[in-house]
Design a protein around this motif. Structure first.
Motif, PDB file in Angstrom:
ATOM      1  N   TYR A 132       0.488  20.109 -58.663  1.00 48.26           N
ATOM      2  CA  TYR A 132       0.267  21.351 -57.922  1.00 48.26           C
ATOM      3  C   TYR A 132       1.040  22.484 -58.563  1.00 48.26           C
ATOM      4  O   TYR A 132       2.112  22.285 -59.125  1.00 48.26           O
TER       5      TYR A 132
ATOM      6  N   GLY B 111     -12.068  -1.393 -62.176  1.00 50.70           N
ATOM      7  CA  GLY B 111     -11.121  -0.655 -61.338  1.00 50.70           C
ATOM      8  C   GLY B 111     -10.923   0.747 -61.852  1.00 50.70           C
ATOM      9  O   GLY B 111     -10.893   1.713 -61.095  1.00 50.70           O
TER      10      GLY B 111
ATOM     11  N   VAL C 135      -9.365  10.260 -59.708  1.00 51.78           N
ATOM     12  CA  VAL C 135      -8.636  10.375 -58.445  1.00 51.78           C
ATOM     13  C   VAL C 135      -7.149  10.081 -58.630  1.00 51.78           C
ATOM     14  O   VAL C 135      -6.511   9.588 -57.742  1.00 51.78           O
ATOM     15  N   ALA C 136      -6.647  10.431 -59.801  1.00 55.69           N
ATOM     16  CA  ALA C 136      -5.204  10.271 -59.983  1.00 55.69           C
ATOM     17  C   ALA C 136      -4.489  11.277 -59.102  1.00 55.69           C
ATOM     18  O   ALA C 136      -5.056  12.303 -58.742  1.00 55.69           O
ATOM     19  N   PRO C 137      -3.243  10.984 -58.717  1.00 53.52           N
ATOM     20  CA  PRO C 137      -2.481  11.991 -57.971  1.00 53.52           C
ATOM     21  C   PRO C 137      -2.458  13.315 -58.726  1.00 53.52           C
ATOM     22  O   PRO C 137      -2.324  13.345 -59.947  1.00 53.52           O
ATOM     23  N   ARG C 138      -2.599  14.397 -57.982  1.00 55.98           N
ATOM     24  CA  ARG C 138      -2.731  15.698 -58.630  1.00 55.98           C
ATOM     25  C   ARG C 138      -1.372  16.359 -58.826  1.00 55.98           C
ATOM     26  O   ARG C 138      -0.401  16.005 -58.183  1.00 55.98           O
TER      27      ARG C 138
ATOM     28  N   GLN D 201     -17.721   3.791 -48.939  1.00 57.80           N
ATOM     29  CA  GLN D 201     -16.755   3.231 -49.881  1.00 57.80           C
ATOM     30  C   GLN D 201     -16.652   1.721 -49.719  1.00 57.80           C
ATOM     31  O   GLN D 201     -16.426   0.994 -50.688  1.00 57.80           O
TER      32      GLN D 201
ATOM     33  N   SER E 236     -12.983   2.513 -63.685  1.00 58.57           N
ATOM     34  CA  SER E 236     -14.168   3.351 -63.506  1.00 58.57           C
ATOM     35  C   SER E 236     -14.309   3.772 -62.046  1.00 58.57           C
ATOM     36  O   SER E 236     -14.778   4.859 -61.744  1.00 58.57           O
ATOM     37  N   LEU E 237     -13.875   2.891 -61.151  1.00 56.07           N
ATOM     38  CA  LEU E 237     -13.990   3.249 -59.732  1.00 56.07           C
ATOM     39  C   LEU E 237     -13.029   4.355 -59.356  1.00 56.07           C
ATOM     40  O   LEU E 237     -13.332   5.212 -58.531  1.00 56.07           O
TER      41      LEU E 237
ATOM     42  N   LYS F 132     -11.791   6.625 -61.322  1.00 60.57           N
ATOM     43  CA  LYS F 132     -11.754   7.701 -62.296  1.00 60.57           C
ATOM     44  C   LYS F 132     -11.652   9.048 -61.576  1.00 60.57           C
ATOM     45  O   LYS F 132     -12.375   9.313 -60.631  1.00 60.57           O
TER      46      LYS F 132
ATOM     47  N   LEU G 293     -11.117   2.163 -44.875  1.00 63.04           N
ATOM     48  CA  LEU G 293     -12.073   2.726 -45.829  1.00 63.04           C
ATOM     49  C   LEU G 293     -13.221   3.387 -45.082  1.00 63.04           C
ATOM     50  O   LEU G 293     -13.444   3.125 -43.909  1.00 63.04           O
TER      51      LEU G 293
ATOM     52  N   THR H 194      -9.705  -4.658 -64.689  1.00 59.39           N
ATOM     53  CA  THR H 194      -9.114  -3.377 -65.072  1.00 59.39           C
ATOM     54  C   THR H 194     -10.200  -2.354 -65.339  1.00 59.39           C
ATOM     55  O   THR H 194     -10.122  -1.198 -64.906  1.00 59.39           O
TER      56      THR H 194
END
Lengths: 412, 408, 232
Positions: free
Chosen positions: A408, A396, A403-406, A346, A398-399, A401, A342, A393
């Motif tokens: 393309y 987690g 940053v899901a896999p994108r 972070q 909110s932390l 938020k 990390l 949950t």
């Protein structure tokens, strides 16, 4: 129970100690017993450190699909002529010995500009502090070097002092990378001491004792004869255990929280200017700290030296402790083999925004557990599980938020 | 070739300098806002740290003079040249052929593409045709090189993130399989020296082509596993998004090429633009990022690997027979008539180009390399400002440099 | 949920940990000094000189000291000195031979260009890679005695290429023989010429070979062709 208590193997270490010390006059007895305990801890955990370095390198190797160190056999003087296999490579078992000899014979370089005193004291202090933590861990029934009433507090006080040694090393080296590492170590210490301590407060609340022996004793029975009373099997205990282990990772500067040492960023952090045996002392202290924290986790959450099932009690208690301890240590190695590191900010976020709130929720959760003692166990268990999983949950989510896999897009 | 409305730079997110803190709250709150003015009265001293040339994560002997405010980079001066080997001057003092093995040593991970770019330049200069089969082999080798370069990059990036070697070792395991193929074809794992002006050196056997097919078939399994290990990993998701954002505008004006440019959302792939070799005959897609951050740079490479695998699968189906080398091709004593030529291909790291001026003598009058990682490295400071030193390391890792090529 | 990615990663590493004990696709390590991998045929390391006769290596070098490789070598690691006299090559033509042929392997970059440019198939790439020495100067500078290796060795390390080379050489030899025969026949037919007294053999007797080299015997080449007739 009493039958197992008196089994020969179970009482063997204490019998041995008493046999060695009883001939002394009574006023000297405690001193001799204490010294024997020190020697035993040094010998057992010193050799565990040696084996652990090898096991870690071999396990890392296997995870990475390579054999790991497998060449170093025994030196000629240590070979046993009647055992043929000691002459071969014996799976690299001679590696720790070779490492030790290498470290001892290496030149000890101290930078001219370094603070000579601090530079010298740091590794010694670090090792001393991490050894001191072993004093209060009950390694088996009646096998605790020092029985203190507030031994848990003592443990964490001594454990936290190792970070000061890291700071000493970083500051005293007069190296910019080491200085950055020292700053990181202090920030990490302050951030992670809190969740580390808050995570075991529930255990103290429920067990009603700050003494490690008392805590283990409180976990030494079974529901319906087969579910052990270990705290890790309760919702709050499980959450506390996880938080404790995460904080322990940070506390012992292990990956993914090895920021003070961060090889890819700070070369070797506070160890940059250390070589030879001083470096080995740091190394040893790191592993001993890891072992001590794992031992504490076993004591607090995994029922200490208690057997998991009643009929398994014929196996001596210290064996059970060792099994649990080694399992946790393997977990440390496994995590190190898997996770990237990390970033400093972070790390702080994780502590202050995630672990500390969860710890506080867990405290409340424990209270609920304590107050609902009259409810059936399953209901109680579910209720407390919801109380801790829901905030986990939510926080987690909110932390993480955004940053899901994108996904393309593609140009044809 | 591409829908301009979708892929023109203007359609992409407006350029932002440094990180955009609002985009990634929570765990990934970017430290870009942490920059303080240097004349802040409460401000302590800045710390100047020389990272490299002896540093574990500078990918060789690169040096960054970093000025730190706490851990935040406020100034970064890249220092090149520790591995300078006089490559261009050597090229001007030897024959055309003798420069070929030296191109292996530019970007020593991708010698096959370097060879191709140089061969292309000389072929242009000398008007040398290339037989059909050689074009196929060149494409196969170039795409295999792309695979091995990208997989190494992913491994090294994770190593820079602090993973204890595990992703790197997995990457190297797969890379080794490709290198074995190269070795059995060209005789050397990394310094292949395989391409020649007018074709290739050795004709691959059917057995070799079968091995390539087997590798292509088995590679997705590894990629899936690698992505399971890395891509969804919370730590990776915390470390890389929003770090080192490269705006399309800056990327274009700095001459960035390759996956780094495409991660910034600019659709520019020489395989499509130039259509050299036999690329136009096959269908493949070019993945484009939207943020230009480290995560995009990583993901674009992963996606490119998947596209390369698809391309390889198509190509492996129809490899023609025939000669591997143009019979009229001159190996020795090549004297192209006076003129100049620029040969470029889409290397794994970006546009690798060779510019040659001939004066009719056996040696080139001017020999110039356009190294992708050198040009890509020039924006390092812009990417790193406002990020911590830990981020600077992974930004450098995501740029994908090889010092042999940067310093030449 | 937070942590699922981490658990996935842990599962992958656990799978690899277990897999490395039973899955050869995962555990690819070959423990080198004990186990040696079969080198691919095209593997190349440093050059060696092909000689057609194992018992008299210096007498049967294919190299004719044309110095093309010396000129083309990118790092300029080859040094050749021509001989003063001539001796017959595989096709029987009197040729020069290298009095000194040295390769500095500390400079050589194993690019194989010398092999490609050699018109006589005289220099080939070796596969010997265990060449570490404790002396970095003279031990790495190989002279022609160290470089010369018999054709049988070439066959051993690269059967395909060696067979091809041999085929080509035999064909050339045959062509040369036939040409010589035809020339002889033509000559005989043209005018019953006197028997050729002087063959190429005596001219090849070395006067100034390197002192360590054994004297090349003229008939040492395995496929000795009929001596070429001297030009009228």
């Amino acid at each position: 129970m009493s039958a197992t208590n008196d089994a020969f193997l179970e009482t063997f270490p204490v019998t041995l100690r008493d046999a060695a010390t009883n001939w002394l006059p009574a006023p000297w007895n405690w001193l001799a017993q204490g010294l024997i305990a020190v020697v035993a801890v040094l010998a057992i955990f010193g050799s565990l450190f040696a084996i652990l370095t090898l096991v870690e390198r071999k396990a890392l190797g296997r995870v990475q699909n390579r054999p790991g160190p497998n060449r170093t056999g025994l030196p000629y003087t240590a070979r046993l002529p009647w055992l043929k296999f000691t002459e071969g490579k014996i799976f690299g078992l001679g590696q720790p010995m070779a490492d030790g000899i290498k470290m001892l014979t290496k030149e000890d370089i101290v930078p001219r500009e370094a603070d000579q005193v601090l530079h010298f004291i740091a590794p010694v202090a670090m090792l001393a502090m991490s050894l001191m933590t072993f004093a209060v861990i009950p390694f088996g029934r009646n096998l605790v070097p020092v029985e203190l009433d507030a031994s848990v507090l003592y443990f964490f006080a001594a454990g936290a002092a190792t970070e000061l040694a890291v700071f000493m090393a970083g500051w005293g080296s007069r190296n910019k990378f080491a200085l950055l590492a020292a700053m990181r170590a202090l920030a990490q210490l302050i951030s992670y001491e809190l969740p580390l301590i808050l995570s075991f407060v529930p255990v103290v609340m429920i067990a009603g004792s700050l003494s490690t022996v008392g805590i283990v004793a409180a976990q030494s029975s079974w529901h319906w004869g087969f579910i052990p009373h270990w705290y890790v099997l309760t919702p709050w205990g499980f959450a506390g255990f996880l938080i404790f282990m995460v904080s322990a990772l940070a506390e012992s500067n292990r990956s993914p929280f090895d920021l003070p040492e961060a090889e890819s960023e700070l070369i070797a952090g506070h160890l940059t200017e250390y070589s030879g045996f001083k470096y080995a002392l740091f190394f040893m202290a790191e592993y001993l700290g890891m072992t001590a924290l794992s031992g504490m986790a076993v004591t607090l959450f995994l029922g200490g030296w208690n057997a998991p099932l009643p009929f398994l009690q014929f196996i001596p208690s210290y064996v059970w402790f060792a099994v649990k301890l080694l399992t946790l240590l393997m977990g440390f190695i496994w995590i190190r083999a898997t996770l990237p590191r990390l970033r400093m900010d972070q790390l702080m976020h994780l502590s202050w925004k995630f672990l500390v709130p969860l710890c506080l929720v867990n405290l409340a959760n424990t209270t609920v557990w304590h107050l609902t003692a009259s409810l059936p166990l399953a209901v109680r268990w579910l209720l407390c599980a919801v109380i801790i999983v829901a905030p986990f949950t939510l926080i987690g989510r909110s932390l993480t938020k955004g940053v899901a896999p994108r996904t393309y897009r593609y140009a044809e | 070739m591409s829908a301009p409305s979708e892929n023109s730079p203007s359609a992409v997110r407006p350029p932002s300098s440094g990180a955009d803190p609002s985009a990634f709250p929570g765990l990934t709150s970017a430290p870009g806002s942490n920059i303080r003015a240097v004349n802040d009265p409460f401000h302590g001293d800045l710390l100047e740290v020389s990272m490299g040339p002896h540093h574990p994560s500078t990918h060789g002997v690169f040096r960054m003079m970093v000025t730190l405010d706490g851990e935040v980079v406020v100034k970064l001066k890249p220092v090149f040249g520790y591995l300078h080997r006089n490559h261009e001057k050597l090229g001007e003092n030897t024959t055309y052929l003798a420069s070929m093995p030296y191109t292996d040593r530019l970007d020593y991970l991708c010698s096959m593409t370097n060879n191709w770019a140089y061969a292309l330049a000389v072929e242009k200069l000398a008007g040398q045709p290339v037989p059909e089969r050689a074009e196929y082999i060149r494409l196969i080798l170039a795409e295999l090189t792309r695979l091995l370069n990208h997989v190494c990059l992913a491994g090294f990036l994770l190593q820079d993130c602090g993973a204890s070697g595990t992703p790197l070792m997995y990457a190297f395991r797969e890379r080794e399989k490709i290198l074995d193929l190269f070795e059995s074809l060209s005789g050397s794992r990394m310094m292949c020296n395989y391409q020649r002006f007018g074709g290739c050196r050795i004709d691959p056997s059917a057995e070799w082509l079968d091995r390539v097919r087997a590798l292509v078939a088995g590679f997705p399994r590894f990629l899936d596993e690698f992505e399971r290990l890395i891509t969804g990993n919370e730590i990776m998701m915390a470390r890389t998004p929003g770090v080192g954002c490269l705006s399309p505008k800056l990327a274009i004006s700095a001459g960035i090429t390759g996956p780094m440019l495409r991660a910034a959302g600019v659709d520019y792939d020489l395989r499509k633009v130039d259509g050299y070799g036999i690329y136009p005959r096959y269908k493949f897609r070019v993945p484009l990022g939207a943020h230009g951050d480290t995560y995009d740079r990583y993901m674009i490479r992963v996606l490119e690997m998947r596209e390369s695998l698809g391309l390889l699968e198509q190509v492996m189906k129809d490899i023609p027979g025939g000669p591997i080398m143009d019979p009229k091709a001159k190996l020795r004593g090549l004297r192209p008539k006076a003129g100049e030529a620029y040969g470029r291909i889409e290397g794994p790291k970006g546009e690798i180009g060779f510019f040659l001026i001939s004066d009719g003598s056996p040696n080139p009058y001017r020999y110039r390399v356009r190294p992708p990682s050198f040009v890509n490295l020039t924006v390092l400071e812009d990417l790193c400002l406002g990020h911590t030193i830990a981020d600077a390391v992974i930004i450098l890792g995501s740029i994908d440099i090889v010092l042999g090529e940067v310093d030449r | 949920m937070l942590g699922s990615g981490l658990l996935q990663g842990l599962a992958v590493t656990a799978k690899n940990l277990v897999g490395s004990f039973h899955d050869p696709a995962r555990y690819t390590t070959v423990e080198y000094p004990e186990v040696k991998e079969q080198l691919p045929e095209s593997f190349r390391n440093f050059p060696f000189l092909v000689t057609d006769n194992a018992t008299d290596p210096m007498g049967a070098l294919r190299c004719v000291a044309c110095q093309i490789c010396e000129k083309e070598c990118p790092p300029q690691c080859i040094y050749i000195e021509k001989s003063k006299d001539k001796k017959p090559d595989a096709t029987g033509k009197p040729q020069l031979y290298p009095a000194v042929f040295a390769i500095d392997t500390s400079v050589c970059m194993s690019c194989q260009i010398c092999v490609e440019v050699c018109p006589f198939d005289a220099i080939k790439m070796d596969q010997e890679f265990e060449i570490a020495t404790t002396d970095r100067f003279s031990a790495l500078l190989l002279n022609r005695e160290q470089l010369a290796k018999p054709n049988t060795y070439f066959h051993q390390i690269r059967p395909t290429e060696a067979a091809e080379v041999d085929g080509r050489l035999t064909a050339e030899r045959k062509a040369a023989e036939e040409k010589a025969k035809a020339a002889a026949a033509a000559k005989a037919a043209a005018a019953a010429a006197p028997k050729p007294a002087a063959s190429a053999v005596p001219t090849a007797t070395p006067a100034a070979t390197a002192p360590t080299a054994p004297k090349p015997a003229a008939a040492a080449t395995p496929a000795v062709p009929t001596p070429e007739k001297p030009a009228p």
